[in-house]
Write a protein that holds these residues in place. Structure first.
Motif, PDB file in Angstrom:
ATOM      1  N   ALA A  32      14.786  83.368 -71.738  1.00 34.96           N
ATOM      2  CA  ALA A  32      13.757  82.341 -71.915  1.00 34.96           C
ATOM      3  C   ALA A  32      12.416  82.946 -71.537  1.00 34.96           C
ATOM      4  O   ALA A  32      12.271  83.553 -70.467  1.00 34.96           O
ATOM      5  CB  ALA A  32      14.042  81.125 -71.042  1.00 34.96           C
ATOM      6  N   VAL A  33      11.436  82.791 -72.395  1.00 34.15           N
ATOM      7  CA  VAL A  33      10.075  83.223 -72.108  1.00 34.15           C
ATOM      8  C   VAL A  33       9.324  81.961 -71.680  1.00 34.15           C
ATOM      9  O   VAL A  33       9.135  81.051 -72.476  1.00 34.15           O
ATOM     10  CB  VAL A  33       9.410  83.873 -73.334  1.00 34.15           C
ATOM     11  N   ARG A 156       4.090  87.846 -71.824  1.00 33.96           N
ATOM     12  CA  ARG A 156       2.632  87.973 -71.835  1.00 33.96           C
ATOM     13  C   ARG A 156       2.179  87.990 -70.379  1.00 33.96           C
ATOM     14  O   ARG A 156       2.958  87.721 -69.470  1.00 33.96           O
ATOM     15  CB  ARG A 156       2.011  86.811 -72.598  1.00 33.96           C
ATOM     16  N   ALA A 157       0.932  88.291 -70.140  1.00 35.80           N
ATOM     17  CA  ALA A 157       0.445  88.482 -68.770  1.00 35.80           C
ATOM     18  C   ALA A 157       0.721  87.287 -67.864  1.00 35.80           C
ATOM     19  O   ALA A 157       0.997  87.454 -66.677  1.00 35.80           O
ATOM     20  CB  ALA A 157      -1.051  88.784 -68.787  1.00 35.80           C
ATOM     21  N   ASP A 158       0.698  86.083 -68.426  1.00 33.88           N
ATOM     22  CA  ASP A 158       0.896  84.872 -67.617  1.00 33.88           C
ATOM     23  C   ASP A 158       2.277  84.247 -67.813  1.00 33.88           C
ATOM     24  O   ASP A 158       2.463  83.058 -67.606  1.00 33.88           O
ATOM     25  CB  ASP A 158      -0.187  83.840 -67.944  1.00 33.88           C
ATOM     26  N   GLU A 159       3.245  85.071 -68.212  1.00 29.65           N
ATOM     27  CA  GLU A 159       4.599  84.577 -68.477  1.00 29.65           C
ATOM     28  C   GLU A 159       5.630  85.302 -67.614  1.00 29.65           C
ATOM     29  O   GLU A 159       5.346  86.323 -66.998  1.00 29.65           O
ATOM     30  CB  GLU A 159       4.973  84.786 -69.946  1.00 29.65           C
ATOM     31  N   ILE A 160       6.840  84.760 -67.646  1.00 34.33           N
ATOM     32  CA  ILE A 160       8.016  85.381 -67.038  1.00 34.33           C
ATOM     33  C   ILE A 160       9.149  85.279 -68.047  1.00 34.33           C
ATOM     34  O   ILE A 160       9.341  84.228 -68.667  1.00 34.33           O
ATOM     35  CB  ILE A 160       8.441  84.680 -65.729  1.00 34.33           C
ATOM     36  N   VAL A 161       9.894  86.361 -68.219  1.00 38.78           N
ATOM     37  CA  VAL A 161      11.127  86.327 -68.996  1.00 38.78           C
ATOM     38  C   VAL A 161      12.260  86.166 -67.988  1.00 38.78           C
ATOM     39  O   VAL A 161      12.395  86.968 -67.063  1.00 38.78           O
ATOM     40  CB  VAL A 161      11.332  87.613 -69.827  1.00 38.78           C
ATOM     41  N   ILE A 162      13.047  85.119 -68.163  1.00 39.70           N
ATOM     42  CA  ILE A 162      14.206  84.874 -67.318  1.00 39.70           C
ATOM     43  C   ILE A 162      15.433  85.023 -68.197  1.00 39.70           C
ATOM     44  O   ILE A 162      15.496  84.426 -69.286  1.00 39.70           O
ATOM     45  CB  ILE A 162      14.170  83.458 -66.700  1.00 39.70           C
ATOM     46  N   GLY A 163      16.412  85.802 -67.747  1.00 36.81           N
ATOM     47  CA  GLY A 163      17.588  86.040 -68.567  1.00 36.81           C
ATOM     48  C   GLY A 163      18.892  85.904 -67.816  1.00 36.81           C
ATOM     49  O   GLY A 163      18.956  86.143 -66.610  1.00 36.81           O
ATOM     50  N   LEU A 164      19.920  85.518 -68.554  1.00 36.71           N
ATOM     51  CA  LEU A 164      21.298  85.529 -68.067  1.00 36.71           C
ATOM     52  C   LEU A 164      22.119  86.344 -69.049  1.00 36.71           C
ATOM     53  O   LEU A 164      21.901  86.275 -70.266  1.00 36.71           O
ATOM     54  CB  LEU A 164      21.871  84.110 -67.981  1.00 36.71           C
ATOM     55  N   ALA A 165      23.075  87.101 -68.519  1.00 40.77           N
ATOM     56  CA  ALA A 165      23.952  87.916 -69.348  1.00 40.77           C
ATOM     57  C   ALA A 165      25.388  87.711 -68.911  1.00 40.77           C
ATOM     58  O   ALA A 165      25.665  87.494 -67.725  1.00 40.77           O
ATOM     59  CB  ALA A 165      23.579  89.395 -69.225  1.00 40.77           C
ATOM     60  N   ALA A 166      26.302  87.783 -69.877  1.00 35.16           N
ATOM     61  CA  ALA A 166      27.721  87.584 -69.597  1.00 35.16           C
ATOM     62  C   ALA A 166      28.548  88.546 -70.438  1.00 35.16           C
ATOM     63  O   ALA A 166      28.160  88.908 -71.547  1.00 35.16           O
ATOM     64  CB  ALA A 166      28.120  86.146 -69.904  1.00 35.16           C
ATOM     65  N   ALA A 167      29.693  88.920 -69.895  1.00 34.55           N
ATOM     66  CA  ALA A 167      30.647  89.746 -70.629  1.00 34.55           C
ATOM     67  C   ALA A 167      32.029  89.100 -70.537  1.00 34.55           C
ATOM     68  O   ALA A 167      32.379  88.514 -69.515  1.00 34.55           O
ATOM     69  CB  ALA A 167      30.700  91.168 -70.061  1.00 34.55           C
ATOM     70  N   ALA A 168      32.780  89.235 -71.613  1.00 35.39           N
ATOM     71  CA  ALA A 168      34.121  88.658 -71.670  1.00 35.39           C
ATOM     72  C   ALA A 168      35.175  89.606 -71.114  1.00 35.39           C
ATOM     73  O   ALA A 168      36.353  89.268 -71.089  1.00 35.39           O
ATOM     74  CB  ALA A 168      34.461  88.281 -73.112  1.00 35.39           C
ATOM     75  N   GLN A 169      34.744  90.780 -70.649  1.00 32.25           N
ATOM     76  CA  GLN A 169      35.673  91.801 -70.178  1.00 32.25           C
ATOM     77  C   GLN A 169      34.888  92.872 -69.424  1.00 32.25           C
ATOM     78  O   GLN A 169      33.678  92.811 -69.340  1.00 32.25           O
ATOM     79  CB  GLN A 169      36.394  92.451 -71.353  1.00 32.25           C
TER      80      GLN A 169
END
Length: 183
Positions: A32-33, A156-169
């Motif tokens: 999400a940005v 962008r300069a005034d943003e944050i990228v928030i991420g989640l990652a998942a693996a099935a194995q």
């Protein structure tokens, strides 16, 4: 919480080391940005009001999306916060290093371990690796892996990228001895 965009992608590895991977090894990432809730305020001493406002909503938004994108039970997971150049690394950490954010993913994944994380300040388009570990036992070596992510126009300069990652194995073709063999 102001979301500019959400990016979802999956990866299926069919061959590793010249050998087939059956079933294919699947990972999923949701990014999400968002507008940095502390942007333009100078140094903010008390981050808690922003955490309370944004972190629970963000966790509730992203956790079900990454689990759905994976399309299989989650065995490994991780998180990320990449802060735009006008923010502080602490801004990203404030949003992802709270139970108000992480418990959404732990519950959705039926997990008990802490989520491994990466956080940094970077320009738009920076490549980053989200670390993954097993959802109930961080010492299971086969599940120590990472997945590369990038948002071409963010943060962008005034943003944050928030991420989640998942693996099935775990990693495809993993064959390291268990950690207990070295203790």
């Amino acid at each position: 919480m102001n979301v500019r965009k959400i990016i979802t992608f999956t990866e299926d590895i069919h061959t590793e080391g010249g050998r087939p991977v059956d079933p294919p090894a699947r990972t999923a990432v949701v990014l999400a940005v968002i507008e940095n809730p502390w942007a333009g305020q100078g140094f903010v001493e008390d981050l808690l009001p922003g955490i309370d406002e944004v972190a629970p909503k963000l966790g509730g938004l992203l956790a079900p999306r990454v689990v759905a994108a994976l399309g299989a039970p989650v065995e490994a997971y991780g998180k990320a916060a990449i802060v735009g150049l006008d923010g502080e690394i602490e801004h990203g950490s404030a949003l992802i290093h709270t139970l108000k954010f992480g418990d959404h993913f732990r519950t959705a994944a039926k997990a008990t371990t802490l989520l491994p994380a990466v956080e940094k300040r970077a320009a738009a388009g920076t490549v980053f690796d989200i670390p993954l570990k097993h959802i109930t036992d961080a010492t299971i070596r086969s599940h120590h892996q990472s997945i590369e992510a990038r948002v071409p126009d963010g943060p962008r300069a005034d943003e944050i990228v928030i991420g989640l990652a998942a693996a099935a194995q775990g990693r495809p073709q993993s064959r390291l001895a268990p950690l207990a063999t070295e203790q």
